[in-house]
Design a protein around this motif. Structure first.
Motif, short mmCIF file in Angstrom:
data_model
loop_
_atom_site.label_atom_id
_atom_site.label_comp_id
_atom_site.label_asym_id
_atom_site.label_seq_id
_atom_site.Cartn_x
_atom_site.Cartn_y
_atom_site.Cartn_z
N VAL A 500 0.84 -1.21 0.00
CA VAL A 500 0.00 0.00 0.00
C VAL A 500 0.87 1.26 0.00
O VAL A 500 0.50 2.30 -0.56
CB VAL A 500 -0.96 -0.01 1.22
CG1 VAL A 500 -0.20 0.10 2.53
CG2 VAL A 500 -1.99 1.10 1.10
N GLU A 501 2.07 1.19 0.59
CA GLU A 501 2.98 2.33 0.60
C GLU A 501 3.60 2.55 -0.78
O GLU A 501 3.74 3.69 -1.24
CB GLU A 501 4.06 2.12 1.66
CG GLU A 501 3.51 2.15 3.07
CD GLU A 501 4.45 1.55 4.09
OE1 GLU A 501 4.27 1.81 5.29
OE2 GLU A 501 5.38 0.80 3.70
N VAL A 502 3.96 1.45 -1.43
CA VAL A 502 4.51 1.55 -2.79
C VAL A 502 3.45 2.10 -3.73
O VAL A 502 3.73 2.95 -4.59
CB VAL A 502 5.03 0.17 -3.27
CG1 VAL A 502 5.50 0.25 -4.73
CG2 VAL A 502 6.15 -0.33 -2.37
N GLU A 503 2.22 1.61 -3.57
CA GLU A 503 1.14 2.08 -4.42
C GLU A 503 0.85 3.56 -4.16
O GLU A 503 0.52 4.31 -5.08
CB GLU A 503 -0.12 1.24 -4.18
CG GLU A 503 -1.19 1.39 -5.25
CD GLU A 503 -0.70 0.98 -6.63
OE1 GLU A 503 -1.17 1.59 -7.62
OE2 GLU A 503 0.16 0.08 -6.72
N SER A 504 0.99 3.97 -2.90
CA SER A 504 0.78 5.38 -2.57
C SER A 504 1.81 6.25 -3.29
O SER A 504 1.48 7.32 -3.83
CB SER A 504 0.90 5.58 -1.05
OG SER A 504 0.83 6.95 -0.71
N ALA A 505 3.06 5.80 -3.31
CA ALA A 505 4.11 6.54 -4.02
C ALA A 505 3.82 6.58 -5.52
O ALA A 505 3.99 7.62 -6.17
CB ALA A 505 5.47 5.90 -3.76
N ARG A 506 3.36 5.45 -6.06
CA ARG A 506 3.06 5.39 -7.50
C ARG A 506 1.90 6.36 -7.85
O ARG A 506 1.97 7.09 -8.84
CB ARG A 506 2.71 3.96 -7.90
CG ARG A 506 2.79 3.71 -9.41
CD ARG A 506 2.25 2.32 -9.73
NE ARG A 506 2.89 1.28 -8.96
CZ ARG A 506 4.05 0.70 -9.32
NH1 ARG A 506 4.67 1.09 -10.43
NH2 ARG A 506 4.57 -0.25 -8.58
#
Length: 777
Positions: A500-506
């Motif tokens: 979810v953190e990686v997706e937030s950055a994306r």
């Protein structure tokens, strides 16, 4: 530790395989096709290709259970050796799945040779496999439906994930009666972490320990997903080989992935002996098609758990997996909502600011919170802004350079940077974990988030390695013999980044690009409108300036004629009025000429060529000394400066305005000190003129470069207030910027920059020259 039996498993490979022997050879052990079954039941394989299904395959231990020779089973129909009603129920043809293999189906409980068996059926390799397992009493005498209903009720009361683990572990031990039941999950590296445990004192505790990924090889994990329940009632069983009625059919190649009786790997049997467990059962916890964890049960002696009880445990495991998935999704959703809130605030800051980079840099806490990082860095070209806990700036820039070619799909993620990039102490301490974004495919525009090293002490269930040796080119692997707690300190890793953190950055990257694109479109529209307006304004100012010149000249000329011809007839007061009219007309004419020149600056084409800036400064300074009648001592110093590509005539105007202003506003100082400086900053060449003159209040600095803007009275300092406006227009056309700083009675500094790309190197041009000093009276 108790004595273990001598045992080894050999892997015979070709030359290449023998040259690279390692523990991954366990991954190639053919556990799907052992060619035999365990001893707690027997197996029949029916061939349905003919008119009547016949037994093509049977386990060698059939006589032990049915009391009839194997040759009376192979090649026969079921009714020839089984009671007719049982044979009829099991002989019904079933549809084969498209893959030629399907999960087992319970066929009921039957009585054969005065013994009760559970019958299970599945298809594989074109055969219908019938397995018969001897019925044993359940440890928990309650009705299974009641047990499942009570379990579901218990799960509904759980408010924390830890309660789920403990509830399933306790329920499985109660159902099966095993000495020890473990619940553990797999981490991102495949290691198993024991989260919950229920046991008696007959087996040691493994709670909180970690089992290495090599304990469960890759193909075993795949089987745990396909066939979710595995029972080994007695580790010392004698395997019963499969025998075929057709010599052309090789039973050792038959896929037994879905068999409940499938024989066990020799390595795993030795592993169990070393654990001091003679029986075991496992139930897979599968989420989103992935093996998330296991319920693993062990017993000191041989122990059988009935098929229906194992099926109940499987149902409990599936219910638990659903509940765990709901917990995880709820937690992820809550986390995602928090990150979206941060996301929106950051976008608001960026959209509201003139510079979106500053919009991020001014809100470091939110930028770090967007990914759960401890520090962040923003890199634009050679400019690097470090926020919160980060490595030294030089290390961040080096990492950014390395990432430039590695930002696949414009994002890079790792929680162990040291395994990919040579790390310094500063990098390891603050940036063992890195999440990076690229905001441009043309320029270097990176946002990096950092997580510090998380030093961990891991308690393993024994040293995480299997003993191995090569004998005559053959790899021999010995399962671990000790499961005593073994500690290891793990360094160089950070807390892993959540999906979810990686997706937030994306998502943030996509939103930033959208903002930049939107602003670019707005700026393009504004630029077009401004270009049209500027052209109209320039044409208007040129026309007005040109048309006004003649009237002002007439006014000035006729005023002077009147003074010359009618001087005696005019009163003293009249002569003063005419003199004022003439002076004002002349001054107005100068303003018009200056405005006309200012308009021409943006209309005339640039003639770019290499110019030695130091030589140009010295030439301008000599011209100023010739023109100005200096009454005080002046100390002049010019730093070494490079050769730049510029328009000579326009750059001469820049230096003339700046140096003549410095002389003008320093005339009351003795000595007057004027210094010309130069330095390279980021991607700019910065030139400056410093004086020790009258200075000004910094809050009015922005007015200095406007047309006809002055901070001092004309009675004190002559001029019309357009020189600095000319400087700004010229420098802007050359891709640079202008600014000023000052303090009253302490002097002023006027600076301008040119792009670093304007510097000329090679081809005989020198970028190094000595500074010069002059003293003038």
């Amino acid at each position: 530790m108790s004595e273990t039996k001598s045992f080894s498993y050999s892997f015979q490979g070709n030359g290449d395989e023998q040259a690279a022997v390692n523990l991954t050879n366990c991954d190639r052990e053919p556990i799907r096709i052992p060619g035999s079954i365990q001893a707690h039941g027997f197996l029949l394989g029916l061939d349905h290709r003919g008119d009547r299904p016949r037994v093509l395959l049977a386990s060698e231990n059939v006589p032990e259970y049915l009391g009839i020779p194997l040759d009376r089973v192979l090649g026969r129909e079921l009714h020839e050796f089984l009671p007719s009603e049982i044979a009829a129920s099991f002989a019904e043809a079933e549809t084969v799945s498209d893959a030629g293999i399907e999960s087992p189906r319970f066929c009921g409980t039957v009585e054969l040779s005065s013994q009760q068996f559970h019958g299970v059926s599945h298809w594989t390799g074109g055969l219908r496999i019938l397995e018969f397992e001897k019925v044993t009493p359940a440890a928990d005498g309650r009705d299974l439906n009641t047990i499942i209903a009570d379990f579901v009720t218990g799960l509904e009361r759980c408010r924390e994930e830890e309660e789920l683990w403990q509830t399933i572990t306790r329920q499985v031990r109660q159902l099966t009666g095993f000495d020890r039941v473990l619940f553990y999950c797999f981490d991102e590296n495949g290691h198993g972490n024991v989260l919950a445990e229920e046991r008696n004192d007959r087996l040691p505790s493994y709670l909180g320990l970690r089992f290495p990924a090599s304990d469960i090889p890759r193909q075993a994990r795949e089987l745990y997903v396909l066939n979710r329940v595995r029972i080994i009632p007695d580790v010392e069983y004698r395997p019963s080989p499969l025998v075929s009625a057709d010599p052309s059919f090789d039973p050792s190649r038959l896929d037994l992935s879905f068999s409940m009786l499938r024989s066990v790997s020799p390595i795993h049997r030795e592993y169990m002996r070393n654990m001091r467990t003679h029986s075991s059962m496992s139930v897979s916890i599968v989420m989103d098609g992935r093996l998330w964890g296991l319920i693993s049960a062990h017993h000191r002696e041989a122990k059988m758990v009935p098929y229906l009880v194992r099926s109940a445990c499987d149902i409990l495991g599936r219910i638990l997996a659903t509940q765990l998935a709901a917990f995880h999704k709820a937690r992820e959703m809550e986390h995602a909502i928090q990150l979206q809130s941060v996301h929106r605030r950051l976008l608001t800051y960026m959209a509201a600011g003139e510079n979106y980079i500053d919009g991020l840099a001014n809100h470091a806490d939110e930028l770090c919170a967007l990914t759960g990082a401890r520090g962040a860095a923003i890199i634009v070209g050679e400019r690097c802004v470090c926020l919160r806990q980060t490595p030294p700036q030089k290390d961040v820039l080096a990492l950014s350079n390395w990432l430039t070619d590695r930002l696949q799909n414009s994002i890079f993620v790792t929680h162990e940077l040291g395994s990919l990039f040579p790390v310094s102490e500063g990098l390891r301490t603050h940036a063992s974990g890195v999440l990076a974004l690229s905001l441009s495919k043309i320029h270097r525009m990176h946002v990096l988030w950092f997580r510090p090293e998380m030093v961990q002490t891991v308690h393993w269930a024994g040293e995480p390695a299997k003993a191995q040796e090569v004998v005559d080119g053959v790899l021999q692997i010995h399962p671990r013999q000790s499961f005593a707690s073994w500690k290891e300190t793990v360094r160089g890793k950070s807390e892993p980044w959540k999906a979810v953190e990686v997706e937030s950055a994306r998502d943030f990257r996509n939103a930033v690009l959208e903002i930049v694109l939107k602003k670019a479109e707005e700026l393009a529209d504004m630029a077009f409108e401004l270009e049209v307006a500027n052209k109209e304004l320039e044409a208007f100012s040129y026309s007005v300036s040109h048309d006004l010149r003649a009237p002002f000249r007439h006014i000035s000329g006729f005023a002077e004629l009147l003074l010359a011809n009618e001087n005696e007839r005019l009163s003293e007061r009249g002569r003063r009025h005419l003199a004022t009219i003439a002076e004002s007309a002349q001054y107005a004419g100068m303003l018009v000429d200056s405005l006309l020149n200012f308009s021409r600056l943006s209309r005339s084409p640039l003639e770019m060529k290499p110019v030695d800036m130091r030589l140009l400064v010295e030439d301008v300074w000599r011209d100023i000394l010739k023109q100005e009648a200096l009454e005080q001592k002046v100390l002049f110093e010019a730093a070494a400066m490079p050769v730049v590509q510029t328009d000579l005539n326009l750059m001469r105007q820049v230096w003339w305005n700046l140096l003549s202003n410095a002389v003008k506003y320093s005339r009351k100082k003795d000595p007057a000190i004027i210094r010309v400086g130069f330095e390279r900053k980021n991607e700019e060449l910065v030139f400056s003129v410093h004086d020790n003159g009258i200075g000004f209040e910094n809050e009015y600095a922005h007015k200095l470069f406007g047309v006809f803007q002055r901070l001092h009275r004309q009675e004190e300092f002559e001029g019309i207030g357009i020189g600095l406006a000319n400087v700004r227009r010229i420098i802007t056309r050359m891709g640079g910027r202008t600014w000023a700083e000052g303090r009253p009675q302490q002097g002023a500094s006027f600076s301008f920059s040119l792009p670093a790309s304007a510097e000329v190197t090679g081809n005989g041009a020198t970028t190094k020259n000595k500074s010069t000093k002059h003293e003038s009276i």
